[in-house]
Scaffold this active site. Structure first.
Site, PDB file in Angstrom:
ATOM      1  N   HIS A  18       0.966  -1.183  -0.083  1.00 48.11           N
ATOM      2  CA  HIS A  18      -0.117   0.162  -0.193  1.00 48.11           C
ATOM      3  C   HIS A  18       0.880   1.151  -0.058  1.00 48.11           C
ATOM      4  CE1 HIS A  18       0.655   0.785   4.423  1.00 48.11           C
ATOM      5  NE2 HIS A  18       0.248  -0.376   4.692  1.00 48.11           N
ATOM      6  N   HIS A  21       4.188   1.445   2.177  1.00 52.44           N
ATOM      7  CA  HIS A  21       5.292   0.652   1.627  1.00 52.44           C
ATOM      8  C   HIS A  21       5.944   1.614   0.632  1.00 52.44           C
ATOM      9  CE1 HIS A  21       2.616  -2.481   3.093  1.00 52.44           C
ATOM     10  NE2 HIS A  21       3.486  -2.331   3.923  1.00 52.44           N
ATOM     11  N   CYS A 126       1.584 -10.571  20.569  1.00 50.81           N
ATOM     12  CA  CYS A 126       0.593 -10.225  19.569  1.00 50.81           C
ATOM     13  C   CYS A 126       1.223 -10.628  18.268  1.00 50.81           C
ATOM     14  CB  CYS A 126       0.821  -8.538  19.502  1.00 50.81           C
ATOM     15  SG  CYS A 126      -0.172  -8.032  18.039  1.00 50.81           S
ATOM     16  N   CYS A 129       1.961  -7.845  15.573  1.00 48.06           N
ATOM     17  CA  CYS A 129       3.253  -7.443  15.938  1.00 48.06           C
ATOM     18  C   CYS A 129       4.498  -8.417  15.746  1.00 48.06           C
ATOM     19  CB  CYS A 129       3.450  -6.570  17.172  1.00 48.06           C
ATOM     20  SG  CYS A 129       2.476  -5.293  17.431  1.00 48.06           S
ATOM     21  N   CYS A 148      -3.687  -5.416  21.733  1.00 50.28           N
ATOM     22  CA  CYS A 148      -2.580  -4.727  21.233  1.00 50.28           C
ATOM     23  C   CYS A 148      -3.268  -3.377  20.877  1.00 50.28           C
ATOM     24  CB  CYS A 148      -2.174  -5.208  20.029  1.00 50.28           C
ATOM     25  SG  CYS A 148      -1.093  -4.344  19.072  1.00 50.28           S
ATOM     26  N   HIS A 151      -3.074  -3.299  16.656  1.00 54.55           N
ATOM     27  CA  HIS A 151      -3.762  -3.993  15.794  1.00 54.55           C
ATOM     28  C   HIS A 151      -4.950  -4.275  16.643  1.00 54.55           C
ATOM     29  CE1 HIS A 151       0.240  -5.268  14.431  1.00 54.55           C
ATOM     30  NE2 HIS A 151      -0.307  -5.097  13.477  1.00 54.55           N
ATOM     31  N   LYS A 303      -3.575   5.841  11.538  1.00 54.40           N
ATOM     32  CA  LYS A 303      -2.414   5.314  10.847  1.00 54.40           C
ATOM     33  C   LYS A 303      -2.905   4.518   9.584  1.00 54.40           C
ATOM     34  CE  LYS A 303       1.196   1.849  10.834  1.00 54.40           C
ATOM     35  NZ  LYS A 303       1.613   0.713  11.259  1.00 54.40           N
ATOM     36  N   LYS A 306      -2.682  -2.203   6.847  1.00 55.55           N
ATOM     37  CA  LYS A 306      -3.524  -3.373   6.384  1.00 55.55           C
ATOM     38  C   LYS A 306      -4.845  -3.594   7.382  1.00 55.55           C
ATOM     39  CE  LYS A 306       1.010  -5.333   6.737  1.00 55.55           C
ATOM     40  NZ  LYS A 306       2.119  -5.329   6.118  1.00 55.55           N
TER      41      LYS A 306
HETATM   42  O1  ME8 Z   1       7.317  -3.616   9.877  1.00 54.32           O
HETATM   43  N1  ME8 Z   1       2.928   5.574   6.539  1.00 54.32           N
HETATM   44  O2  ME8 Z   1       7.015  -4.547   7.564  1.00 54.32           O
HETATM   45  P1  ME8 Z   1       5.504  -3.820   7.234  1.00 54.32           P
HETATM   46  C1  ME8 Z   1       4.189   5.517   6.132  1.00 54.32           C
HETATM   47  N2  ME8 Z   1       8.715  -6.449   8.281  1.00 54.32           N
HETATM   48  N3  ME8 Z   1       5.043   4.450   6.183  1.00 54.32           N
HETATM   49  C2  ME8 Z   1       4.356   3.150   6.257  1.00 54.32           C
HETATM   50  C3  ME8 Z   1       2.806   3.081   6.507  1.00 54.32           C
HETATM   51  C4  ME8 Z   1       2.111   4.447   6.547  1.00 54.32           C
HETATM   52  N4  ME8 Z   1       0.775   4.312   6.838  1.00 54.32           N
HETATM   53  N5  ME8 Z   1       2.821   1.831   6.715  1.00 54.32           N
HETATM   54  C5  ME8 Z   1       3.886   1.213   6.426  1.00 54.32           C
HETATM   55  C6  ME8 Z   1       7.424  -4.533   8.835  1.00 54.32           C
HETATM   56  N6  ME8 Z   1       4.735   2.043   6.189  1.00 54.32           N
HETATM   57  C7  ME8 Z   1       8.810  -5.295   9.156  1.00 54.32           C
HETATM   58  C8  ME8 Z   1      10.062  -4.637   9.087  1.00 54.32           C
HETATM   59  S1  ME8 Z   1      12.600  -4.313   8.758  1.00 54.32           S
HETATM   60  C9  ME8 Z   1      14.139  -5.468   9.151  1.00 54.32           C
HETATM   61  C10 ME8 Z   1      11.307  -5.387   9.265  1.00 54.32           C
HETATM   62  C11 ME8 Z   1       6.165   1.659   5.759  1.00 54.32           C
HETATM   63  O3  ME8 Z   1       5.291  -4.401   5.988  1.00 54.32           O
HETATM   64  C12 ME8 Z   1       7.229   2.190   6.829  1.00 54.32           C
HETATM   65  O4  ME8 Z   1       8.337   2.298   6.405  1.00 54.32           O
HETATM   66  O5  ME8 Z   1       4.856  -3.700   8.215  1.00 54.32           O
HETATM   67  C13 ME8 Z   1       6.932   1.071   7.885  1.00 54.32           C
HETATM   68  O6  ME8 Z   1       8.127   0.802   8.953  1.00 54.32           O
HETATM   69  C14 ME8 Z   1       6.904   0.013   7.079  1.00 54.32           C
HETATM   70  O7  ME8 Z   1       6.169   0.255   5.985  1.00 54.32           O
HETATM   71  C15 ME8 Z   1       6.408  -1.545   7.989  1.00 54.32           C
HETATM   72  O8  ME8 Z   1       6.211  -2.316   6.922  1.00 54.32           O
END
Ligand code: ME8
Length: 678
Positions: A18, A21, A126, A129, A148, A151, A303, A306
């Protein structure tokens, strides 16, 4: 040659990509473009985080094999990023064999250095998380099961044999490191937050699971799999050869590590600024130079995520806007480091005002006049009068200043300010053109020199802007570059090599609009329809009703319904407005003597005195755990007496299941007391 190594988080593959990312990835790509243009030896890493219980469960739910499930989502992430012109150097998948070898090497080294031991862990876990949560990450839930905060789901109590990482032993080492490396955590507010968290004391960290099968086995003890964050964080070094030869081995690792910039959202700040440097220091490795935690895109004030189901659909976004427009908006609109609310209206305004009206207009008016008045050849500066020469000189200085400001702010990761500096200069050039009125000068042959000076100055400025903005608007700046009759790739020209006065007498190419203006009302209408169609597609099938209601379009706004549909007692928007809903904070909470079900609260509604409110939730909530909780209160309900006590409002709760178990309604973000809901 200086090197620059940038990473994004590796994204979970438990659901689809989304805007969040895409955002981090576009920022990383723009930083890489900027550094590459300035001749750094760059490396850009992104990828996917593919292990853990969450992902195992998502695959189970979809009824497919885990690897097959993750392959599909990885392909979708890659497809989206390629549509948005992201030029990463390597895509890591934590299911890659070289990564597994690299993580195992890191584990062995940390263990050999005495930072890993075996024990027993029990805590609240969780699944969302993928981790055990501390008390401040949860809110009180029914039956004493915490929920949580992120979530909004109940936690699971887990107890199992586990390996532990001696985080507690590194508390002082980390604090010393933060002290001596002020650039390590950015922005400053996050640095303070992390330092005070670490000063509060650190517990050892459970770093293995016996209950999770979909993960990397612990070396020499395969009944355990590694904690997903140990596995995931290591990606930043395994991808450049740590502990494996496939990715270039030691030579590549020594060349690029430590990373220069690790971009993350603030949601995963603690993992990257406490655990990650701790793992590295325990292994005798250097932490990255900077971890920059940016803010979150909010949607409807919450925020975007997903699990909350309020994400911006990338296919809709892509259908209406170019990749450049979206990249520009992401960097310009959100003050880097702070949260920002995403709205299509704001995006449309930026496209029309800044791109079509600003850079696009400057480009098309300048090149069209060169076409029309100079036979399509860029004129040499004319020998005009002192006044005009002075003004042209001011423009040249303003452009040079924009170049300096842009670089300075960009290097501090103040993207919005960097871009703003260029737009200030664009306005300056626009004003110069409008004041000099080249269309009038063109009518008088004796003013030819003045006309040439104006157009020469405008095109020089445009050329500079094109080069400066190449990292931010890669496709459109290339298009303008080619329309100016230039060849080669503008993104490869370092701005420091720009010379004012180059390219006179060069022929320009055909002039075409770069940023067409969008019809705001029309685009908003189309987007609304597409979003509604998408929601209808995702909505569960409705049970067949006795009376025909099928003609009603999906999600028809209530106010538009003239004939009430059978079975639904509609109210008008005016009726709804009569109910005054406000944010309240529970200040005190007590049981009511001789009333099993009642709790008596004082609630702060932002009024001079708190209100006394009673609620029948005593069988489901411990009163003391509710103190400080934000709730929604019906503030204009007539007071009534219950068991001799006056209740001056009503606290809202969902009524769950046959027994009507109350679950208090609340907020994920902090909201001031007394604010109205509408
Ligand atoms: O946390 N606004 O993966 P994830 C801005 N796999 N950036 C956002 C966002 C939002 N609303 N939502 C997501 C994980 N992001 C782990 C990370 S790293 C070793 C492991 C972006 O798929 C932002 O960079 O939940 C956030 O930190 C990341 O996606 C979380 O992606």
């Amino acid at each position: 040659m200086n090197k620059f190594y940038v990473t994004t988080p590796i994204y979970y593959v438990n659901s689809r990509p989304h805007l969040g990312h895409l955002y981090t990835t576009l920022v990383a790509d723009t930083v890489i473009n900027f550094k590459r243009q300035r001749r750094f030896d760059t490396f850009f890493l992104t990828g996917t985080d593919e292990h853990g219980q969450n992902i195992e469960r998502a695959a189970e739910k979809a009824g497919v094999d885990v690897k097959q499930h993750v392959d599909g989502i990885v392909a979708e992430f890659q497809q989206i990023f390629s549509e948005f012109k992201v030029g990463f150097d390597h895509w890591i998948r934590t299911t890659d064999d070289y990564h597994k070898r690299g993580v195992s090497a890191l584990w062995r080294r940390v263990k050999k250095n005495g930072f890993i031991y075996k024990g027993q862990y029990e805590g609240w876990y969780c699944v969302g998380c993928n981790g055990f949560l501390s008390e401040d990450e949860t809110i009180a839930g029914p039956d004493d099961i915490p929920i949580c905060k992120i979530h909004e789901r109940p936690l699971e109590r887990l107890a199992e044999e586990s390996y532990f990482f001696k985080l507690s032993a590194l508390q002082q080492t980390l604090l010393d490191y933060y002290e001596s490396h002020p650039e390590f955590i950015r922005p400053e507010s996050r640095r303070n937050e992390v330092m005070s968290f670490v000063r509060g004391g650190l517990n050892d960290l459970s770093v293995s699971r016996v209950s999770v099968k979909w993960g990397i086995p612990v070396p020499d003890d395969p009944a355990h799999t590694m904690y997903v964050w140990f596995d995931a964080l290591s990606n930043y070094i395994t991808a450049i050869g740590y502990g494996n030869e496939d990715r270039g081995g030691e030579a590549q690792f020594n060349k690029y590590w430590p990373a220069d910039l690790q971009l993350v959202g603030k949601d995963i700040l603690r993992f990257h600024t406490v655990y990650w440097p701790a793992f590295l220091l325990a292994a005798g490795l250097e932490p990255p130079k900077t971890v920059y935690a940016h803010g979150m895109w909010l949607s409807g004030g919450r925020k975007m995520s997903k699990s909350l189901g309020n994400v911006i659909d990338l296919s809709i976004l892509r259908r209406h806007f170019t990749p450049d427009a979206i990249r520009y908006f992401c960097l310009r609109e959100m003050v880097f480091g702070q949260d920002g609310d995403f709205t299509y209206e704001a995006l449309l305004d930026r496209v029309n005002a800044d791109l079509a009206g600003g850079l696009g207009n400057l480009s098309s008016r300048t090149l069209t006049m060169i076409q029309r008045y100079c036979d399509g050849r860029i004129p040499a500066p004319g020998n005009a009068g002192d006044d005009l020469v002075g003004q042209a000189d001011d423009v040249r200085r303003a452009v040079a200043q924009a170049l300096v400001d842009f670089d300075r702010e960009f290097n501090l990761y103040n993207f919005s300010r960097a871009i703003e500096a260029v737009w200030t200069a664009i306005q300056r050039v626009d004003k110069f053109i409008s004041d000099a009125k080249p269309w009038d000068l063109a009518k008088k042959p004796d003013l030819r020199e003045a006309l040439n000076l104006v157009l020469h100055t405008a095109v020089q400025a445009l050329r500079h802007f094109t080069v400066i903005l190449a990292p931010v608007l890669p496709e459109s700046t290339q298009a303008i570059w080619e329309q100016m009759g230039e060849s080669g790739q503008v993104r490869e020209l370092p701005p420091a090599q720009l010379e004012w006065g180059e390219i006179p007498d060069q022929s320009i190419a055909e002039v075409k609009p770069i940023f067409p203006r969008l019809d705001k009302a029309k685009v908003m209408d189309e987007i609304k329809q597409e979003e509604e169609a998408k929601t209808a597609e995702l909505a569960p099938a409705q049970p067949v009703a006795d009376a025909p209601t099928a003609e009603l379009p999906a999600r028809m706004p209530v106010a538009m319904v003239e004939e009430p549909a059978p079975g639904i007692a509609y109210i008008s928007i005016d009726d709804f407005a009569k109910v005054e809903l406000r944010v309240g904070e529970i200040k005190t909470a007590e049981r009511v003597p001789k009333a099993d079900k009642l709790l008596c609260f004082t609630v702060d509604l932002g009024e001079p005195a708190p209100r006394q409110i009673l609620a029948g939730i005593a069988q489901y909530y411990e009163p003391e755990k509710l103190i400080g909780r934000k709730v929604i209160v019906v503030a204009n309900l007539a007071p009534r007496k219950l068991r001799g006590l006056e209740s001056q409002g009503m606290i809202l709760a969902a009524s769950v299941g046959d027994e009507g178990r109350p679950v208090l309604a609340g907020f994920l973000e902090d909201v001031p007391n007394g604010v109205k809901l509408r």
